[in-house]
Design a protein around this motif. Structure first.
Motif, PDB file in Angstrom:
ATOM      1  N   ASN A   1     -25.925   0.321  26.431  1.00  0.00           N
ATOM      2  CA  ASN A   1     -25.524  -0.235  27.724  1.00  0.00           C
ATOM      3  C   ASN A   1     -24.552   0.673  28.456  1.00  0.00           C
ATOM      4  O   ASN A   1     -24.702   0.905  29.657  1.00  0.00           O
ATOM      5  CB  ASN A   1     -24.907  -1.630  27.531  1.00  0.00           C
ATOM      6  CG  ASN A   1     -25.942  -2.720  27.513  1.00  0.00           C
ATOM      7  OD1 ASN A   1     -26.721  -2.854  28.442  1.00  0.00           O
ATOM      8  ND2 ASN A   1     -25.959  -3.492  26.439  1.00  0.00           N
TER       9      ASN A   1
ATOM     10  N   ARG B   1     -25.615   2.338  31.935  1.00  0.00           N
ATOM     11  CA  ARG B   1     -24.948   1.848  33.138  1.00  0.00           C
ATOM     12  C   ARG B   1     -23.857   2.781  33.659  1.00  0.00           C
ATOM     13  O   ARG B   1     -23.617   2.841  34.855  1.00  0.00           O
ATOM     14  CB  ARG B   1     -24.337   0.475  32.879  1.00  0.00           C
ATOM     15  CG  ARG B   1     -25.373  -0.584  32.605  1.00  0.00           C
ATOM     16  CD  ARG B   1     -24.727  -1.902  32.357  1.00  0.00           C
ATOM     17  NE  ARG B   1     -25.704  -2.896  31.946  1.00  0.00           N
ATOM     18  CZ  ARG B   1     -25.431  -4.164  31.789  1.00  0.00           C
ATOM     19  NH1 ARG B   1     -24.220  -4.615  32.018  1.00  0.00           N
ATOM     20  NH2 ARG B   1     -26.371  -4.995  31.405  1.00  0.00           N
TER      21      ARG B   1
ATOM     22  N   LYS C   1     -12.418   2.621  38.033  1.00  0.00           N
ATOM     23  CA  LYS C   1     -13.765   2.099  38.225  1.00  0.00           C
ATOM     24  C   LYS C   1     -14.494   2.001  36.891  1.00  0.00           C
ATOM     25  O   LYS C   1     -15.147   1.005  36.604  1.00  0.00           O
ATOM     26  CB  LYS C   1     -14.566   2.971  39.195  1.00  0.00           C
ATOM     27  CG  LYS C   1     -15.989   2.438  39.424  1.00  0.00           C
ATOM     28  CD  LYS C   1     -16.763   3.309  40.380  1.00  0.00           C
ATOM     29  CE  LYS C   1     -18.154   2.827  40.666  1.00  0.00           C
ATOM     30  NZ  LYS C   1     -18.838   2.055  39.671  1.00  0.00           N
TER      31      LYS C   1
ATOM     32  N   ASP D   1     -13.132  -1.018  34.963  1.00  0.00           N
ATOM     33  CA  ASP D   1     -13.631  -2.263  35.552  1.00  0.00           C
ATOM     34  C   ASP D   1     -15.099  -2.486  35.210  1.00  0.00           C
ATOM     35  O   ASP D   1     -15.494  -3.589  34.816  1.00  0.00           O
ATOM     36  CB  ASP D   1     -13.452  -2.244  37.078  1.00  0.00           C
ATOM     37  CG  ASP D   1     -11.988  -2.296  37.502  1.00  0.00           C
ATOM     38  OD1 ASP D   1     -11.131  -2.670  36.671  1.00  0.00           O
ATOM     39  OD2 ASP D   1     -11.717  -1.959  38.674  1.00  0.00           O
ATOM     40  N   ASP D   2     -15.909  -1.453  35.359  1.00  0.00           N
ATOM     41  CA  ASP D   2     -17.336  -1.565  35.041  1.00  0.00           C
ATOM     42  C   ASP D   2     -17.549  -1.853  33.547  1.00  0.00           C
ATOM     43  O   ASP D   2     -18.405  -2.660  33.173  1.00  0.00           O
ATOM     44  CB  ASP D   2     -18.090  -0.297  35.442  1.00  0.00           C
ATOM     45  CG  ASP D   2     -18.219  -0.130  36.945  1.00  0.00           C
ATOM     46  OD1 ASP D   2     -18.622   0.972  37.375  1.00  0.00           O
ATOM     47  OD2 ASP D   2     -17.924  -1.077  37.699  1.00  0.00           O
TER      48      ASP D   2
ATOM     49  N   GLU E   1     -15.486  -3.365  31.527  1.00  0.00           N
ATOM     50  CA  GLU E   1     -15.092  -4.752  31.287  1.00  0.00           C
ATOM     51  C   GLU E   1     -16.230  -5.703  31.666  1.00  0.00           C
ATOM     52  O   GLU E   1     -16.515  -6.666  30.947  1.00  0.00           O
ATOM     53  CB  GLU E   1     -13.835  -5.083  32.086  1.00  0.00           C
ATOM     54  CG  GLU E   1     -13.289  -6.463  31.806  1.00  0.00           C
ATOM     55  CD  GLU E   1     -11.975  -6.717  32.528  1.00  0.00           C
ATOM     56  OE1 GLU E   1     -11.372  -5.764  33.072  1.00  0.00           O
ATOM     57  OE2 GLU E   1     -11.560  -7.879  32.563  1.00  0.00           O
ATOM     58  N   ASN E   2     -16.909  -5.430  32.769  1.00  0.00           N
ATOM     59  CA  ASN E   2     -18.061  -6.252  33.173  1.00  0.00           C
ATOM     60  C   ASN E   2     -19.186  -6.182  32.164  1.00  0.00           C
ATOM     61  O   ASN E   2     -19.844  -7.187  31.875  1.00  0.00           O
ATOM     62  CB  ASN E   2     -18.553  -5.850  34.563  1.00  0.00           C
ATOM     63  CG  ASN E   2     -17.575  -6.226  35.658  1.00  0.00           C
ATOM     64  OD1 ASN E   2     -16.804  -7.164  35.508  1.00  0.00           O
ATOM     65  ND2 ASN E   2     -17.605  -5.494  36.755  1.00  0.00           N
ATOM     66  N   ILE E   3     -19.433  -5.006  31.619  1.00  0.00           N
ATOM     67  CA  ILE E   3     -20.475  -4.842  30.593  1.00  0.00           C
ATOM     68  C   ILE E   3     -20.122  -5.666  29.363  1.00  0.00           C
ATOM     69  O   ILE E   3     -20.949  -6.393  28.822  1.00  0.00           O
ATOM     70  CB  ILE E   3     -20.673  -3.352  30.221  1.00  0.00           C
ATOM     71  CG1 ILE E   3     -21.296  -2.592  31.381  1.00  0.00           C
ATOM     72  CG2 ILE E   3     -21.546  -3.215  28.973  1.00  0.00           C
ATOM     73  CD1 ILE E   3     -21.304  -1.079  31.198  1.00  0.00           C
TER      74      ILE E   3
ATOM     75  N   ASP F   1     -18.106  -8.240  29.137  1.00  0.00           N
ATOM     76  CA  ASP F   1     -18.240  -9.664  29.474  1.00  0.00           C
ATOM     77  C   ASP F   1     -19.689 -10.107  29.457  1.00  0.00           C
ATOM     78  O   ASP F   1     -20.030 -11.184  28.956  1.00  0.00           O
ATOM     79  CB  ASP F   1     -17.629  -9.963  30.855  1.00  0.00           C
ATOM     80  CG  ASP F   1     -16.099  -9.886  30.857  1.00  0.00           C
ATOM     81  OD1 ASP F   1     -15.507  -9.915  29.757  1.00  0.00           O
ATOM     82  OD2 ASP F   1     -15.519  -9.792  31.952  1.00  0.00           O
ATOM     83  N   GLY F   2     -20.579  -9.263  29.993  1.00  0.00           N
ATOM     84  CA  GLY F   2     -22.009  -9.595  30.024  1.00  0.00           C
ATOM     85  C   GLY F   2     -22.634  -9.670  28.639  1.00  0.00           C
ATOM     86  O   GLY F   2     -23.506 -10.507  28.379  1.00  0.00           O
TER      87      GLY F   2
ATOM     88  N   LYS G   1     -21.247 -12.970  26.787  1.00  0.00           N
ATOM     89  CA  LYS G   1     -21.740 -14.266  27.311  1.00  0.00           C
ATOM     90  C   LYS G   1     -23.096 -14.609  26.806  1.00  0.00           C
ATOM     91  O   LYS G   1     -23.929 -13.960  26.464  1.00  0.00           O
ATOM     92  CB  LYS G   1     -21.731 -14.240  28.825  1.00  0.00           C
ATOM     93  CG  LYS G   1     -20.324 -14.239  29.362  1.00  0.00           C
ATOM     94  CD  LYS G   1     -20.329 -14.196  30.871  1.00  0.00           C
ATOM     95  CE  LYS G   1     -18.895 -14.127  31.369  1.00  0.00           C
ATOM     96  NZ  LYS G   1     -18.763 -14.024  32.776  1.00  0.00           N
TER      97      LYS G   1
END
Length: 165
Positions: free
Chosen positions: A110, A114, A151, A154-155, A157-159, A161-162, A165
């Motif tokens: 990932n 990404r 950036k 932040d990106d 952290e989103n990965i 989190d995804g 979940k």
């Protein structure tokens, strides 16, 4: 210098430690290698190593390294990224009993897909080729990590989190 870290997970990561030691033995790696071997049971014969290093020594090793090779634990490859290095990431794999599942493989895939900021290596037989061509690989990535840390974080952290979940 090449710095290798396998983290502190309690399962051995002999596959990576042995592969790097053999690349050094065979002359594929010509520079000094320092390894943090953690709970691996294989003891390198051709590289300097310690089971664990104090955190400040880990930072120093990463700063001084030409190449950093890590397992797929996020903390192990985020630090080199923050220091401006592009790490080679060899995720631990469940099939080799290096971890309880393949979350490191999925995470490294990932991040590579990404973010484009790491060099993932799932097939250990390709590690020597990647080390040999490291400079060209990094130059071709064009990710500009050193000027884009916020950036990236932040990106990432989103990965994370995804995935959670």
């Amino acid at each position: 210098m090449i710095f290798v870290t396998v983290g502190t997970h309690e399962q051995p990561f002999n596959r990576l430690v042995k592969a790097v030691d053999e690349l050094k033995r065979d002359g594929v790696i010509t520079e000094e290698v320092i390894m943090q071997t953690g709970f691996s049971t294989y003891e390198p014969k051709y590289c300097q190593w310690s089971k664990l290093f104090p955190y400040q020594q880990m930072i120093k090793n990463v700063e001084e390294a030409h190449i950093v090779i890590t397992h797929g634990g996020p903390a192990s490859f985020i630090m080199p990224l923050h220091i401006g290095k592009t790490p080679i990431v060899v995720p631990r794999q469940h099939q080799f009993e290096e971890h309880v599942n393949d979350h490191q493989v999925e995470f490294a895939r990932n991040v590579a897909e990404r973010m484009g900021t790491i060099i993932p290596v799932e097939d250990i037989s390709k590690l020597g080729e990647i080390i040999t061509n490291y400079g060209e690989i990094v130059a071709g990535m064009g990710h500009g990590m050193t000027s884009n840390n916020k950036k990236f974080c932040d990106d990432l952290e989103n990965i994370v989190d995804g995935i959670i979940k």
